[in-house]
Scaffold this active site. Structure first.
Site, PDB file in Angstrom:
ATOM      1  N   LYS A  20      11.126  27.880 -19.388  1.00  0.00           N
ATOM      2  CA  LYS A  20      11.111  27.649 -17.950  1.00  0.00           C
ATOM      3  C   LYS A  20       9.659  27.556 -17.489  1.00  0.00           C
ATOM      4  CE  LYS A  20      15.537  29.884 -16.954  1.00  0.00           C
ATOM      5  NZ  LYS A  20      16.235  30.919 -16.142  1.00  0.00           N
ATOM      6  N   LEU A  21       9.261  26.406 -17.009  1.00  0.00           N
ATOM      7  CA  LEU A  21       7.867  26.131 -16.680  1.00  0.00           C
ATOM      8  C   LEU A  21       7.304  27.146 -15.691  1.00  0.00           C
ATOM      9  CD1 LEU A  21       5.485  24.157 -17.009  1.00  0.00           C
ATOM     10  CD2 LEU A  21       6.402  22.895 -15.043  1.00  0.00           C
ATOM     11  N   ASP A  22       6.191  27.784 -16.070  1.00  0.00           N
ATOM     12  CA  ASP A  22       5.460  28.716 -15.201  1.00  0.00           C
ATOM     13  C   ASP A  22       6.300  29.885 -14.721  1.00  0.00           C
ATOM     14  OD1 ASP A  22       3.154  27.184 -15.428  1.00  0.00           O
ATOM     15  OD2 ASP A  22       3.666  25.946 -13.700  1.00  0.00           O
ATOM     16  N   GLU A  23       7.315  30.281 -15.501  1.00  0.00           N
ATOM     17  CA  GLU A  23       8.156  31.410 -15.120  1.00  0.00           C
ATOM     18  C   GLU A  23       8.169  32.507 -16.176  1.00  0.00           C
ATOM     19  OE1 GLU A  23      12.055  30.439 -13.723  1.00  0.00           O
ATOM     20  OE2 GLU A  23      11.370  28.710 -12.552  1.00  0.00           O
TER      21      GLU A  23
END
Length: 301
Positions: free
Chosen positions: A243-246
């Site tokens: 999950k991008l940037d999570e």
């Protein structure tokens, strides 16, 4: 080409310059865990140099502990020590643990693009003995920083990555990395990693993000921040997940700005924060000070 010089064990910030190891323990909290750890270590003649622990709820919550200890003939003693830890911690308490000889630095690969402030800061700190790692390589999708990297005695690999199909580039990345590194740092590497790559690389990946997540995601963050009249510019270092940037956050920091600062001023001040935040995250990971628990981290800084 020679690799950057390894940092000796004494660079670790836990006291004695003799042979040391880190022991990370996590699992369900219970009475007697700390005593069991101390008993096993003392039974092998180990001297505890530092100990940090945290429980999110003493009544059945999750328990986390980082212990650094020193002992003579450490490497020879590790197999027997692991056997006792298995019996006392795994079988006795149902805990998980990792045990690592700190005299062997973790091997690091740095990914970068054209922005070089985070990359060069890490290389400089390593040369100054501030990061107990071996910088195994720098990989970039642009050749711009090649000469600067090689000046530090670090191997540089240019792997072009253009268009939507990044499979060839990621295959080359995996060829370079697998079996050669213990973790990867994205030092403003301006490419999105695929879920397949993240799964197959098999080592932790740390990213530096140019804001307090999730604010101002995407291109031109400082211009967006200027438009919104922000009073703080921040940066976030986190582990990379699908999950991008999570991913789990390791470190964050901010610097104050005012209406008088231009977008260029914000970019410059933001770069300062990015360098500091990323270097701390890399140091803490290298010293086994970060424990991941789902999408959460416990950091014994």
């Amino acid at each position: 080409m020679t690799l950057a010089q390894d940092i000796p064990a004494r660079a670790v910030r836990d006291g004695s310059s003799g042979p040391q190891a880190s022991l990370i323990v996590q699992g369900a909290d219970a009475t007697g865990i700390v005593a069991a750890v101390a008993s096993v270590l003392s039974g092998h003649g180990a001297n505890i140099v530092s100990l940090d622990q945290y429980s999110d709820n003493p009544q059945g919550g999750a328990f986390f502990q980082r212990t650094v200890f020193g002992m003579d003939d450490l490497r020879a003693a590790l197999p027997d020590l692991r056997s006792d830890l298995d019996r006392n911690l795994v079988e006795g308490f149902g805990l998980r643990y990792t045990l690592r000889d700190l005299s062997t630095p973790k091997r690091l690969a740095i990914f970068a693009s054209r922005s070089d402030h985070c990359l060069l800061d890490l290389l400089w700190r390593h040369r100054q003995g501030q990061l107990p790692v071996t910088v195994a390589m720098v990989v970039s999708n642009h050749p711009d920083v090649a000469d600067d990297v090689r000046a530090f005695g670090v191997p540089f690999f240019h792997v072009p990555c253009q268009g939507t199909d990044k499979s060839a580039a990621e295959a080359e990345h995996l060829r370079l990395l697998q079996g050669n590194v213990d973790f990867v740092v994205l030092a403003r590497y301006m490419q999105i990693l695929s879920a397949d790559f993240i799964d197959r690389v098999g080592v932790p990946i740390i990213n530096i993000h140019h804001s307090f997540l999730p604010a101002f995601i995407g291109a031109g963050p400082y211009a967006k921040a200027k438009e919104r009249g922000v009073k703080l510019v921040g940066a976030t270092a986190h582990y990379v997940t699908e999950k991008l940037d999570e991913g789990p956050i390791i470190e964050q920091d901010v610097v104050r700005v005012t209406h008088a600062h231009t977008a260029s001023d914000l970019t410059r001040r933001g770069a300062d924060v990015e360098r500091a935040v990323l270097s701390r995250a890399v140091l803490w990971h290298a010293e086994d000070r970060v424990i991941r628990d789902g999408n959460h981290t416990i950091v014994f800084a």
